[in-house]
Write a protein that holds these residues in place. Structure first.
Motif, PDB file in Angstrom:
ATOM      1  N   GLU A 125     -57.495 -12.743-116.997  1.00  0.00           N
ATOM      2  CA  GLU A 125     -56.870 -13.355-118.176  1.00  0.00           C
ATOM      3  C   GLU A 125     -56.067 -12.312-118.970  1.00  0.00           C
ATOM      4  N   GLN A 152     -54.980  -9.388-117.992  1.00  0.00           N
ATOM      5  CA  GLN A 152     -53.848  -8.850-117.221  1.00  0.00           C
ATOM      6  C   GLN A 152     -52.675  -9.835-117.252  1.00  0.00           C
ATOM      7  N   ALA A 153     -52.983 -11.132-117.116  1.00  0.00           N
ATOM      8  CA  ALA A 153     -51.917 -12.145-117.126  1.00  0.00           C
ATOM      9  C   ALA A 153     -51.262 -12.200-118.501  1.00  0.00           C
ATOM     10  N   GLU A 154     -52.085 -12.125-119.548  1.00  0.00           N
ATOM     11  CA  GLU A 154     -51.518 -12.184-120.903  1.00  0.00           C
ATOM     12  C   GLU A 154     -50.599 -10.996-121.157  1.00  0.00           C
TER      13      GLU A 154
END
Ligand code: FA5
Length: 342
Positions: free
Chosen positions: A14, A16-18
């Motif tokens: 989460e 890393q994606a953000e």
């Protein structure tokens, strides 16, 4: 009740994606405050530890620390990218302040595979081993026949072999160099052989179709499995630079008898089980065993006079664990970054 870490694995992805979704430095600063700030998510998670029983607290604490390291790494990496983008945009706009101090650019560094390889070679040459090499395109004799893997034997399937039109083999393991070393040297023999190997594999976090192994071979009189076990345990401790849990399992390879596998406890989940170790808590790292008498014989050495041990370390996995790189593909795709610092 939490089992220690399972719920945190998803949070790593989460954050890393953000971070990747942040399009400017302002958004990235908001992300930092939300995850890493004094009132952020991770501080909140750490505060909740006090309510847990001691054993669970230790495991969950380690997992939260790993999450914090991942969040920091993701934030730093995105910050660098966005800063460079901002500089590039300024250049594109045709405006450049030649008096401004230059932005920090990451310095080039040696690849983790190169760094750790230097350590392995240093370790073994200090013990009297020499480095031996062999061709990456092998013949069946060196890759299979001399290793006691008869033609059409199902064991050949284990190595997911590629073949060229001329039935040459991009070598499936560095064990072929064992054979070359025994054919060309007189005992006592002590060699290691690092190199690239190739397999028709389905690629995932710990499997690649082209990866590195480090073969080791020692031939002398009165060699026992205890010598091998001690060599491997010392090697892992030295390369990891700290104590990690290891275990030995009996294993079958046609070119050794007896054979074993050394597993290292998964450093990404501290043995709890995660997607990288496929829930087992262990990563298979170094197979080995005592050189099979038929192999000694095939290389012209008398098995009544000489014994040997051999091993074949999965070197990319060793690099992953030493440097906290949680996917083997990162070693090769040019987007290498440390995800967790142990
Ligand atoms: C062999 O290749 C044997 N030649 C090793 C050996 C040498 C045994 C000497 C006995 C004596 P294996 O296929 O298990 O064994 O591969 C060795 C190691 O390479 C594995 O333990 C694992 O750490 C690593 N490895 C295997 N397949 C892959 C892959 N596709 N990607 C990355 N690493 C892999």
């Amino acid at each position: 009740m939490m089992d220690g870490a399972a719920d945190l694995d998803g949070r790593v992805i989460e954050v890393q994606a953000e971070a990747l979704a942040c399009v400017d430095l302002g958004a990235l600063e908001e992300l930092r405050l939300r995850w890493l700030g004094k009132k952020g998510e991770i501080t909140g998670l750490l505060k909740s530890l006090g309510a847990l029983p001691a054993e669970e607290r230790a495991r969950r604490g380690a997992a939260i620390n790993a999450l914090r390291d991942s969040a920091t790494a993701a934030w730093e990496s995105r910050k660098g990218e966005l800063e460079r983008k901002a500089e590039d945009a300024a250049l594109d706009a045709g405006w450049i302040d030649v008096t401004a101090p230059s932005g920090a650019r990451p310095a080039g560094r040696l690849h983790p595979i190169t760094l750790l390889l230097e350590e392995v070679i240093d370790h073994f040459t200090g013990l009297g081993f020499e480095v031996a090499t062999g061709p990456e395109i092998e013949d069946e004799f060196h890759n299979f026949d001399a290793l006691n893997i008869p033609k059409d034997h199902p064991a050949r399937d284990v190595w997911d072999t590629f073949y060229t039109d001329r039935r040459e083999i991009p070598r499936t393991h560095t064990s072929s160099v064992q054979i070359r070393a025994m054919q060309t040297r007189k005992p006592p023999i002590r060699v290691i052989s690092p190199g690239r190997v190739f397999r028709n594999e389905t690629i995932d976090a710990t499997h690649h179709a082209s990866f590195n192994q480090v073969e080791g071979l020692l031939v002398d009189r009165h060699v026992t499995i205890a010598h091998l076990k001690h060599t491997l345990e010392t090697l892992v401790a030295k390369l990891m630079g700290r104590k990690v849990e290891t275990r030995f399992r009996p294993a079958f390879y046609p070119f050794v008898e007896p054979g074993l596998d050394l597993d290292v406890q998964c450093v990404f989940c501290a043995g709890v089980g995660c997607s990288i170790c496929k829930g087992s808590g262990w990563i298979e790292l170094i197979p080995g065993g005592l050189v099979h008498p038929k192999v000694l014989d095939a290389c012209g050495l008398d098995p009544d006079q000489w014994q040997g041990f051999a091993f074949g370390m999965g070197f990319d996995r060793m690099v992953m664990m030493r440097y906290g790189i949680d996917d083997i593909r990162r070693l090769y795709d040019g987007r290498l970054q440390l995800v967790r610092q142990f």
